[in-house]
Every structure is written in structure tokens, then in C-alpha cells.
Scaffold this motif. Structure first.
Motif, PDB file in Angstrom:
ATOM      1  N   THR A   1     -52.342  58.037  69.546  1.00  0.00           N
ATOM      2  CA  THR A   1     -51.277  58.855  70.133  1.00  0.00           C
ATOM      3  C   THR A   1     -51.490  60.299  69.718  1.00  0.00           C
ATOM      4  N   VAL A   2     -51.448  61.200  70.699  1.00  0.00           N
ATOM      5  CA  VAL A   2     -51.628  62.631  70.423  1.00  0.00           C
ATOM      6  C   VAL A   2     -50.532  63.410  71.141  1.00  0.00           C
TER       7      VAL A   2
ATOM      8  N   TYR B   1     -40.120  66.719  79.758  1.00  0.00           N
ATOM      9  CA  TYR B   1     -40.834  66.022  78.689  1.00  0.00           C
ATOM     10  C   TYR B   1     -41.233  64.642  79.194  1.00  0.00           C
ATOM     11  N   GLU B   2     -42.535  64.383  79.247  1.00  0.00           N
ATOM     12  CA  GLU B   2     -43.019  63.067  79.692  1.00  0.00           C
ATOM     13  C   GLU B   2     -44.086  62.603  78.724  1.00  0.00           C
ATOM     14  N   THR B   3     -44.304  61.290  78.708  1.00  0.00           N
ATOM     15  CA  THR B   3     -45.392  60.736  77.906  1.00  0.00           C
ATOM     16  C   THR B   3     -46.240  59.859  78.821  1.00  0.00           C
TER      17      THR B   3
ATOM     18  N   ILE C   1     -50.489  60.233  75.424  1.00  0.00           N
ATOM     19  CA  ILE C   1     -50.359  61.691  75.285  1.00  0.00           C
ATOM     20  C   ILE C   1     -48.882  62.049  75.440  1.00  0.00           C
ATOM     21  N   GLU C   2     -48.331  62.663  74.413  1.00  0.00           N
ATOM     22  CA  GLU C   2     -46.921  63.078  74.462  1.00  0.00           C
ATOM     23  C   GLU C   2     -46.818  64.479  75.038  1.00  0.00           C
ATOM     24  N   ASP C   3     -45.747  64.745  75.766  1.00  0.00           N
ATOM     25  CA  ASP C   3     -45.455  66.052  76.340  1.00  0.00           C
ATOM     26  C   ASP C   3     -46.478  66.448  77.411  1.00  0.00           C
TER      27      ASP C   3
ATOM     28  N   GLY D   1     -47.338  71.084  74.251  1.00  0.00           N
ATOM     29  CA  GLY D   1     -46.743  71.775  75.406  1.00  0.00           C
ATOM     30  C   GLY D   1     -47.746  72.598  76.203  1.00  0.00           C
ATOM     31  N   ASP D   2     -49.041  72.383  75.961  1.00  0.00           N
ATOM     32  CA  ASP D   2     -50.089  73.181  76.612  1.00  0.00           C
ATOM     33  C   ASP D   2     -50.782  72.323  77.666  1.00  0.00           C
TER      34      ASP D   2
END
Ligand code: S3P
Length: 432
Positions: free
Chosen positions: A384-385, A4-6, A410-412, A389-390
Motif C-alpha cells: 500500500t502506497v 479522495y479515492e483508493t 494506491i491511496e489518494d 495528492g500528486d
């Protein structure tokens, strides 16, 4: 499972440079599969070392295939022949990879042993009935969760008979699964599809010495085939190049040269779409590599216009619609994407995901049952979006961020390693 990275992407004034995108994901999967099923040694050069392809590799290693990794992107595979695989002594993990699970279903259905396949939380939700149903018609003993529709899948291999199957969807994964089952048994198996989907399996099986007939509307194989070890050069992935094609078009004063990209006509729909939108994309140095057409792509900033997309173009660009919606947000007028219901069953529901993420930073985008409608020309803001997981949603939003008025978080974003491990590094290199 990806990390999990942002990440936060700032806007740029231009993008410039030369890029080599990693190897094609579909072709990398198939090179591992067919080299493992071939007799003798194969050398694969330019392989994508993304997580999806590594899932395929580990599965063949679990069935006794010996693999030597040479450097970053080269493998030497000692094939065991069609009848030389060993029964795996544990569950086979396909990770996030639909291609692995669906194509392996066809391969394993004809192998005389028991196997079990599972995948990550996203893959376990995706429809597997589309391969299980026709394989069961061929006599396969496959069971799955939710009335044989979902993974984990158990396969008691063997006892197949050839089939003639009319697939309701244009899907290379369905077509390939049946061809890979059919090629191992006596007789002719034919798959028909509404529009031609990617034909990498057909091309590469021929390259490995099998006789596979590809025709407008489907493909046919007469088994059992014998595959011979080969040297395979994997071209760059046009689905990865697509992010940089759109970046080069929408950011002003930009010019990018994308080297060594696969331009197989069953995959090059993105070039047709962007050119129809008014994008300047030139194909240079066109050549053939291991049975696949390849070119360098020169892209220059262009004023895009909205268009209507549907029909046979859809399977030829099926993985590119997230980034097409980004191009459409910067085009003049309306872009309508139809006949693309398949987007709802990809790594995530890509229609809902793009409407959510692009909408959050100010794009005018609305979902249709089988596509989307984007009204271009609205300026995009920072914000922020979430990628859901895609990988392709994360990378599409990174491209949109290059031309937003503020930073986009961008999260994840760890999911990009499924198909494009060095995406963020290349994105950084072209900023100016
Ligand atoms: C693939 C086929 C396509 C594509 C996927 C890879 C393949 O899926 O979306 O990313 O390698 O055969 P469908 O065949 O289900 O459309």
C-alpha cells in the motif's frame, strides 16, 4: 479539490492496444489564455478537460470572456483583446495549477485592475517568488504571503516597463510569465534561461499572429502585440503518454500504439531517455498541428538498462521523472538522475515521494539532493502506497503495479483528474 479515492492495481501478463491520450495540459492552458486575449473568435479542439485547465477557463470567464462548450473537448472562445478583460469581482482560484498561477501573474501584472489569486493547499506552498521577483523588477505591484513568495497573491496591475531577465532556473512558467507581461507593454522583453524549457508559449503566440523570437537559451517579445482569433488543435500530452510508454516497455509481450502525441523537441526528453535505456519506441506519421510537431508512438516491450541523466535533458522531461524512476526499477544496472532539483518543488517533492512509494514495494531507490539513484532488477512486491495528492506519483505507481508480484493499493488517486481524467479507464482497456 479532487475526490479522495483508493485504487488497487493487479499485475498483468501483457498490455496491448491503441490509445488516444487526452490533450496536452500546457498547450490547453495556453490556448484558453491566448484565445481569451485575442481579438475575435477562436475554436479550440482536443482540449484537456482536466481540473487544472478548467481553473484557467473559469478565471477568464470571471473576467468577462464568453465561452461555449461544444461536446467533450471543444471550446468556442470569444476573445476580448489584450485590453478588454474586466476586473474580476472575486478571488481567482487556480486550484492545483502552478501553470495557471504563474502565467496569470504575468498577464494580470499588466492589466489595469486589481486581482487576487489563490489555490489549493499544495499550490499555496509552492514557490511564487520566481515569478513575483522578476515581475516586480518590471514594476509590477504584486504582494504575496511569506515575504512575497507564496499565494494568495494580490496584484494591482499596470505601470510595467520591459526587462531583460536571466532566470536562474530553466522554467517555462517563469519564461512565459515574463513574456506574457512583456507582450502587453511598449518595448522588448527578453528572458534567458540555463537550458531551453518548453516553448509552447512562444510557438502559440506566433500562431496567434504575435512576433516572438525563440532562441537557444531564451525568448524575446516586442510589445504591445495583437493576437487574432484562431483554430487550435491540441495534440495529445506526451507527459500522459509517458505512463503508457513505460508500461509498454516494462511489461513483457506488450505492444501499444499511442496516437496523436505532441513531440515538440522541448518536451520529448522522455523518448530520448527511454530509447537510451534500450526501449523500442518508433515515431510514426510525423506531422504538424497548429504549430506543434505530432506523431504516433509505437512502443514494444524491451529489456532496459540503467543510464545517467542530467543537463539539457532535464527540462525536456521535467514532468516525467516519477515514471522514469519506475522504468529504472525494471532496468539492468543503475540509473542516476541529476540536475533535477526542480523536482522538489513540483506538485509535491517528487524525489522524496518516489523514494517513499517505490521503496515501499521493494525498489532500490535513494534520494540525491538534485535527483535520485535507482538500482534496477529487484523484484517489486504488492503493498500500500500513498500518492501524496500528486497526479503523476499516483499514475507512476499504477504503472509499477502492472509488474509487481502482488496487488498494489494506491491511496489518494482522485488527483489524476488534474491532468488525465480517463487514465484508469485506459489502463483497464489495455490489460490482457
Ligand atoms: C509547465 C512547465 C513546467 C512543468 C509544468 C507545466 C508549463 O514547469 O513542470 O507541469 O505549462 O509551462 P516549470 O516551468 O516550472 O518547470
Amino acid at each position: 479539490m479532487h475526490k479522495y479515492e483508493t485504487r488497487t492495481i493487479a499485475p498483468v501478463t501483457s498490455v496491448k492496444g491503441e490509445i488516444v491520450v487526452p490533450g496536452d495540459k500546457s498547450i490547453s492552458h495556453r490556448s484558453i489564455m491566448f484565445a481569451s486575449l485575442a481579438k475575435g473568435e477562436s475554436r479550440v479542439v482536443g482540449l484537456l478537460r482536466g481540473e487544472d485547465c478548467m481553473s484557467t477557463l473559469k478565471i477568464f470567464q470571471a473576467m468577462g470572456v464568453e465561452v461555449e462548450e461544444r461536446g467533450e473537448d471543444e471550446l468556442i472562445i470569444q476573445g476580448r483583446g489584450i485590453d478588454g478583460l474586466l476586473e474580476p469581482d472575486d478571488v481567482l482560484d487556480c486550484g492545483n495549477s502552478g501553470t495557471t498561477m504563474r502565467l496569470m501573474s504575468g498577464i494580470l501584472a499588466a492589466q489595469p485592475f486589481y486581482s487576487v489569486m489563490t489555490g489549493d493547499q499544495y499550490l499555496r506552498k509552492r514557490p511564487m517568488g520566481r515569478v513575483i521577483d522578476p515581475l516586480r523588477e518590471m514594476g509590477a505591484k504584486i504582494l504575496g504571503r511569506d515575504g512575497n513568495k507564496k499565494a494568495p497573491l494580490t496584484i494591482d496591475g499596470g505601470g510595467l516597463k520591459p526587462a531583460e531577465y536571466h532566470s536562474p532556473v530553466s522554467s517555462a512558467q517563469v519564461k512565459s510569465a515574463l513574456l506574457l507581461a512583456g507582450m502587453q507593454i511598449e518595448g522588448t522583453t527578453t528572458v534567458y534561461e540555463p537550458h531551453l524549457s518548453r516553448d509552447h508559449s512562444e510557438r502559440m503566440l506566433c500562431y496567434f499572429g504575435a512576433e516572438v523570437e525563440s532562441f537557444d537559451g531564451g525568448a524575446r517579445v516586442t510589445g504591445p502585440v495583437v493576437l487574432e482569433g484562431r483554430e487550435v488543435f491540441v495534440p495529445g500530452d506526451i507527459s500522459s503518454a509517458a505512463f503508457f510508454l513505460v508500461a509498454g516497455l516494462i511489461v513483457p509481450d506488450s505492444e501499444l500504439l499511442l496516437k496523436n502525441v505532441g513531440v515538440n523537441p522541448t518536451r520529448s526528453g522522455i523518448i530520448d531517455i527511454l530509447q537510451q535505456m534500450g526501449g523500442s519506441i518508433e515515431l510514426l506519421n510525423q506531422r504538424e498541428l497548429s504549430g506543434e510537431p505530432v506523431a504516433d508512438l509505437l512502443v514494444k516491450s524491451s529489456q532496459l538498462k540503467g543510464i545517467e541523466i542530467g543537463g539539457e535533458l532535464v527540462p525536456r522531461a521535467i514532468d516525467e521523472f516519477p515514471v522514469v524512476s519506475v522504468a529504472a526499477a525494471f532496468a539492468e544496472g543503475v540509473t542516476t538522475i541529476r540536475d533535477a532539483k526542480e523536482l522538489r518543488v513540483k506538485e509535491t517533492d517528487r524525489i522524496a515521494a518516489m523514494c517513499d512509494t517505490l521503496g515501499k514495494i521493494g525498489a532500490q531507490i535513494e534520494p540525491l539532493e538534485d535527483g535520485m539513484r535507482v538500482t534496477g532488477g529487484k523484484s517489486l512486491s504488492g503493498g500500500t502506497v500513498n500518492s501524496f495528492g500528486d497526479h503523476r506519483i499516483a499514475m507512476s505507481m499504477a504503472v509499477a503495479a502492472l509488474r509487481a508480484s502482488g496487488e498494489v493499493t494506491i491511496e489518494d488517486t482522485g488527483c489524476t483528474s488534474t491532468s488525465f481524467p480517463n487514465f484508469w479507464e485506459l489502463l483497464e482497456n489495455i490489460r490482457s
